[in-house]
Design a protein around this motif. Sequence first.
Motif: not given
Lengths: 263, 263
Positions: A76-88
């Motif tokens: 998604a070309h985004m920061e891994p922290e942001f992806a983690q929040i999305i998964l949560d």
Amino acid sequence: MMPNLEIIPIPSYKLVEESDDLLSILEESLGASEMEFEDDDILVIASKVVAVVEACIVSYSSIKPSKKAIELAKNAHMEPEFAQIILDESNGNYTGAVTGAITTFNKYGLLANAGADQSNSGKEKIILLPRNCKKSAENIHKRIFEKMKKYVGIIIADSRTTPLRLGTVGCALATYGFLSILDERGKNDLFGRPMHITVRAIADQLATAAEIVMGETDEMIPFAIIRGFPMIRISKDEEMDLNTLISPEECMFIGPYINKPNE
Amino acid sequence: MMPNLEIIPIPSYKLVEESDDLLSILEESLGASEMEFEDDDILVIASKVVAVVEACIVSYSSIKPSKKAIELAKNAHMEPEFAQIILDESNGNYTGAVTGAITTFNKYGLLANAGADQSNSGKEKIILLPRNCKKSAENIHKRIFEKMKKYVGIIIADSRTTPLRLGTVGCALATYGFLSILDERGKNDLFGRPMHITVRAIADQLATAAEIVMGETDEMIPFAIIRGFPMIRISKDEEMDLNTLISPEECMFIGPYINKPNE
């Protein structure tokens, strides 16, 4: 006869913060705009200010991205922290990623990044969607009625994109106090032929109309009043029977990928 | 400062028919509503009346369904003749079927049944989408300017559904005379942080606001005027550069099914 509609932006008199009371902000903002509610007005509230006053905010530094989040972030070309929040936020329910967006399912539907938003959130912070928009809509409706003695329909609104189209439109995460879906199945068309599939997404339409005047960047307009819509008041019990979401199998965009027709 | 918006329904003074001239219908209908255009009004026109005056209509009896159409009709629970019309209108570009809808691609985007519609079309007839909405929007803009000396933005509007949500919202098939997409990428958010993905689908938002007052069944309201929107006039050359559609690969709903992330 359908009357004219009026869409009235109500700017916030101040930047909304975590410790604020939303009704107080609303009252002061109405005062600053020299506005008062009338019965059967519809108040549209940006979900973002509801999230802020309810402290639905996480900071980047509190997040440890998983392997899955790191991989999705790359897609998604985004920061891994942001992806983690999305998964949560989506309980891991997602269909995949395109640049800038992971497409997720949760109780608010099919949406980009589970509604988590980096805009207007301050550095290192992410604003999530409110935990229970229905409850928040009910609370604000009741408090307006108690204090101002006016019956006001409530929409908590967010932005969405639509398939293959550029740009955002509005979406109602929750409503309170009025009929939010107008089901015209069974009504007749101009030639007296029954309509089969016409259901009008009244709440999404009103949320979108409000978004035109609310903007998205630095306008600081978290409220809009819609005046003139012939709203149908409903009680809480009726409200609970309504579901504005359909199943993935029924959805014309997603369904075909789940139920491929026989080739 | 964003002004109030007004959304004004303009009922047709008569049932629109194939031989009618759309500007004449509009003029008479404005007169019956005691309305006149102001400069920078936006006129929203239902695509259906454009299709009718342009005779974009087929009759069932002229259709011989192919084997493919019969199979698709079974999946979508519709008549084979209707499925054949949809295949013809989409040049065979479809993703599949759910009950009541075949999901198609054409120059107007990703839409149910290629925009072909059995409602309000009379027995045994199907109304298609207009052949060239952009051209039709340009014509009506120019004729209004010539006859009434007012600069009016035009939207030709249709109904759409959105993923996983019940009910229809509005969609702009074409616009003329104003900036229909507001690209806020590069603008700053409340904290001065640049916005990355915010593009506002102005024309879709305005089409949806108009749909609230236009209805879909027997209201006979093919026009609405939006007054108070700070429209940005653009010339034809600028207009040609705008594209309101994105590719399937960029679309967060469809893209993930085309570009599956590495599992």
